[in-house]
Design a protein around this motif. Sequence first.
Motif, PDB file in Angstrom:
ATOM      1  N   PHE A 288      40.963  36.427  40.658  1.00 51.36           N
ATOM      2  CA  PHE A 288      40.206  36.070  39.461  1.00 51.36           C
ATOM      3  C   PHE A 288      40.920  36.581  38.223  1.00 51.36           C
ATOM      4  CE2 PHE A 288      37.019  36.618  42.841  1.00 51.36           C
ATOM      5  CZ  PHE A 288      36.439  35.364  42.825  1.00 51.36           C
ATOM      6  N   GLN A 289      40.824  35.811  37.140  1.00 51.96           N
ATOM      7  CA  GLN A 289      41.389  36.237  35.867  1.00 51.96           C
ATOM      8  C   GLN A 289      40.338  36.940  35.013  1.00 51.96           C
ATOM      9  OE1 GLN A 289      44.743  35.847  35.651  1.00 51.96           O
ATOM     10  NE2 GLN A 289      44.472  34.940  37.671  1.00 51.96           N
ATOM     11  N   SER A 290      39.068  36.664  35.276  1.00 57.01           N
ATOM     12  CA  SER A 290      38.002  37.292  34.487  1.00 57.01           C
ATOM     13  C   SER A 290      36.829  37.664  35.384  1.00 57.01           C
ATOM     14  CB  SER A 290      37.521  36.363  33.371  1.00 57.01           C
ATOM     15  OG  SER A 290      36.768  35.297  33.913  1.00 57.01           O
ATOM     16  N   SER A 291      36.040  38.616  34.914  1.00 54.05           N
ATOM     17  CA  SER A 291      34.871  39.045  35.691  1.00 54.05           C
ATOM     18  C   SER A 291      33.800  37.954  35.747  1.00 54.05           C
ATOM     19  CB  SER A 291      34.301  40.337  35.113  1.00 54.05           C
ATOM     20  OG  SER A 291      33.936  40.152  33.757  1.00 54.05           O
ATOM     21  N   GLN A 292      33.759  37.067  34.748  1.00 56.68           N
ATOM     22  CA  GLN A 292      32.777  35.982  34.753  1.00 56.68           C
ATOM     23  C   GLN A 292      33.021  35.044  35.931  1.00 56.68           C
ATOM     24  OE1 GLN A 292      34.235  37.194  32.112  1.00 56.68           O
ATOM     25  NE2 GLN A 292      32.803  37.346  30.441  1.00 56.68           N
ATOM     26  N   ALA A 293      34.269  34.671  36.161  1.00 51.59           N
ATOM     27  CA  ALA A 293      34.592  33.786  37.286  1.00 51.59           C
ATOM     28  C   ALA A 293      34.267  34.471  38.616  1.00 51.59           C
ATOM     29  CB  ALA A 293      36.057  33.376  37.230  1.00 51.59           C
TER      30      ALA A 293
END
Length: 153
Positions: A51-56
């Motif tokens: 993942f690139q971000s915690s949202q994803a």
Amino acid sequence: MLPLMNKIIPTLLLVVLCMGISQAQSKPLDQLQLKSFELPKGSELFNELKFQSSQAKLFYEKPELHEEQLGKLLDKRFQTISYKGETGSILYFEFDKDITNAKIFLETLMWEANHPSATHPEAVIRRGHTLLILSFPYKSEVGKHVTRLIRKK
């Protein structure tokens, strides 16, 4: 009568088996998933999420949190691709209702703005009941290539 039944039953079983196989292959996520031959030479597929971000990450781990907006989750999968030192994942989701109109909700959820950024680089693709989140490094070569491939499908 018995010899005729011995011929009919195996034939019916074969027909039912073939119908099941053809239905499994026509699932929307099966059609969207990339095949290794579609990827650039030198790409590698992995069975580990990136993942690139915690949202994803949160969305993949707990999509049921957004059931009210998107519907019930029917299927989810991922593919992780590495190319020239850049690694990211394609997150595949299938819902029980059309999510085409959930654009603003999803973009706000992923980006906290109206476009991707270096800290929130995910691309969001919606088609009918399917959602794809492409979680690759911001403006990466592999992310751009994967996005083009997916949009053509």
